[in-house]
Design a protein around this motif. Sequence first.
Motif, mmCIF file in Angstrom:
data_model
loop_
_atom_site.group_PDB
_atom_site.id
_atom_site.type_symbol
_atom_site.label_atom_id
_atom_site.label_comp_id
_atom_site.label_asym_id
_atom_site.label_seq_id
_atom_site.Cartn_x
_atom_site.Cartn_y
_atom_site.Cartn_z
ATOM 1 N N CYS A 1 7.078 61.178 48.210
ATOM 2 C CA CYS A 1 7.576 62.029 47.120
ATOM 3 C C CYS A 1 8.245 63.281 47.677
ATOM 4 O O CYS A 1 9.306 63.708 47.200
ATOM 5 N N SER A 2 7.639 63.872 48.690
ATOM 6 C CA SER A 2 8.225 65.057 49.319
ATOM 7 C C SER A 2 9.552 64.715 49.982
ATOM 8 O O SER A 2 10.522 65.483 49.909
ATOM 9 N N TYR A 3 9.598 63.559 50.641
ATOM 10 C CA TYR A 3 10.842 63.111 51.276
ATOM 11 C C TYR A 3 11.934 62.950 50.226
ATOM 12 O O TYR A 3 13.085 63.365 50.440
ATOM 13 N N LEU A 4 11.587 62.363 49.085
ATOM 14 C CA LEU A 4 12.581 62.154 48.041
ATOM 15 C C LEU A 4 13.093 63.487 47.507
ATOM 16 O O LEU A 4 14.300 63.653 47.272
ATOM 17 N N GLU A 5 12.199 64.446 47.328
ATOM 18 C CA GLU A 5 12.628 65.758 46.855
ATOM 19 C C GLU A 5 13.581 66.419 47.839
ATOM 20 O O GLU A 5 14.585 67.032 47.452
ATOM 21 N N GLU A 6 13.274 66.312 49.114
ATOM 22 C CA GLU A 6 14.160 66.889 50.132
ATOM 23 C C GLU A 6 15.507 66.183 50.150
ATOM 24 O O GLU A 6 16.559 66.829 50.277
ATOM 25 N N SER A 7 15.503 64.864 50.037
ATOM 26 C CA SER A 7 16.762 64.126 50.076
ATOM 27 C C SER A 7 17.621 64.422 48.852
ATOM 28 O O SER A 7 18.858 64.414 48.932
ATOM 29 N N ARG A 8 16.981 64.721 47.718
ATOM 30 C CA ARG A 8 17.741 65.031 46.517
ATOM 31 C C ARG A 8 18.476 66.359 46.633
ATOM 32 O O ARG A 8 19.449 66.601 45.919
ATOM 33 N N ARG A 9 18.024 67.196 47.553
ATOM 34 C CA ARG A 9 18.705 68.471 47.756
ATOM 35 C C ARG A 9 19.950 68.340 48.631
ATOM 36 O O ARG A 9 20.741 69.279 48.738
ATOM 37 N N VAL A 10 20.120 67.194 49.262
ATOM 38 C CA VAL A 10 21.333 66.954 50.043
ATOM 39 C C VAL A 10 22.466 66.695 49.058
ATOM 40 O O VAL A 10 22.354 65.840 48.183
ATOM 41 N N PRO A 11 23.567 67.431 49.160
ATOM 42 C CA PRO A 11 24.650 67.287 48.174
ATOM 43 C C PRO A 11 25.283 65.902 48.196
ATOM 44 O O PRO A 11 25.369 65.250 49.247
ATOM 45 N N ALA A 12 25.736 65.473 47.034
ATOM 46 C CA ALA A 12 26.388 64.163 46.925
ATOM 47 C C ALA A 12 27.667 64.106 47.735
ATOM 48 O O ALA A 12 28.147 63.013 48.068
ATOM 49 N N ALA A 13 28.224 65.265 48.059
ATOM 50 C CA ALA A 13 29.465 65.307 48.842
ATOM 51 C C ALA A 13 29.210 65.176 50.339
ATOM 52 O O ALA A 13 30.158 65.196 51.127
ATOM 53 N N ALA A 14 27.949 65.035 50.743
ATOM 54 C CA ALA A 14 27.638 64.868 52.164
ATOM 55 C C ALA A 14 28.257 63.567 52.678
ATOM 56 O O ALA A 14 28.624 62.681 51.902
ATOM 57 N N ALA A 15 28.365 63.463 54.003
ATOM 58 C CA ALA A 15 28.934 62.258 54.607
ATOM 59 C C ALA A 15 28.171 61.026 54.136
ATOM 60 O O ALA A 15 26.935 61.033 54.060
ATOM 61 N N VAL A 16 28.904 59.965 53.825
ATOM 62 C CA VAL A 16 28.275 58.780 53.243
ATOM 63 C C VAL A 16 27.255 58.173 54.199
ATOM 64 O O VAL A 16 26.222 57.641 53.752
ATOM 65 N N GLN A 17 27.504 58.257 55.513
ATOM 66 C CA GLN A 17 26.520 57.705 56.437
ATOM 67 C C GLN A 17 25.200 58.466 56.359
ATOM 68 O O GLN A 17 24.134 57.891 56.540
ATOM 69 N N ARG A 18 25.262 59.772 56.073
ATOM 70 C CA ARG A 18 24.042 60.566 55.900
ATOM 71 C C ARG A 18 23.304 60.144 54.628
ATOM 72 O O ARG A 18 22.071 60.043 54.623
ATOM 73 N N LEU A 19 24.037 59.883 53.563
ATOM 74 C CA LEU A 19 23.412 59.481 52.307
ATOM 75 C C LEU A 19 22.731 58.117 52.444
ATOM 76 O O LEU A 19 21.628 57.911 51.927
#
Length: 239
Positions: free
Chosen positions: A112-130
């Motif tokens: 759950c904590s991992y998901l919360e952190e990942s949701r803070r990564v902007p959608a405009a980030a590099a697709v490989q990062r997403l």
Amino acid sequence: MTAPIAKIRRERGSSVYNTLRHMAIAYQFKPGERLSEIELAERLGVSRTPVREALGRLVTEGFLQPATRGYMRRPLDVQETLDLYEARVAIERECMRLAIKRATDAQVEEACSYLEESRRVPAAAAVQRLVELDEGFHMRIADMAGNSELRRMLLSLNERIRFIRWIDMENVGRDSTQHEHQDILQALRARDPALSERLLSAHIALRRDQIVDAITRGLARIYLPQEQAPPPGAMPPAA
């Protein structure tokens, strides 16, 4: 002190394999392209032996296939991609079934904590990062299952479908994926096997028309001049 020759050779071989594997994953080798041990060895600045060994491993892993006097990059094939996604669904469903039985509360909370952190990564980030973040979420469920062989198989499948996931992520976007991850985690936390399986299967599976579309867009990306549209996740050619 000078490192032992055997160690140097192992490290060089690992570096060659990792470089060629990344190039295969990102389709820097075009579908059907024949690969020359000599040319690759010259490009990487190594002997032919580690290149030959790496190419053999990549055949075993499903990235390449034998060709006359060498190897070639496997084509982007609709049926093969469907098969890979079906296999992924089967493996992840089994991981979820075991995770519901075996996961500790601490593991669920960490996810759950991992998901919360990942949701803070902007959608405009590099697709490989997403896609990396998306894979990280699913690997946490595999970790909760406590089965190292299922985890290994999932890692292998992730690599073979990663290019398609890059393309699909560009098309679908991230918001729906994040909401689906949240729903999956809630079902896991509730230890609800039927709901977890249904949500996970719906989240992972791609229909045939979606795969055809992703492959079509992927091929366009591969064959455009690199300065116009480099493959997602591409690395600069090795020196």
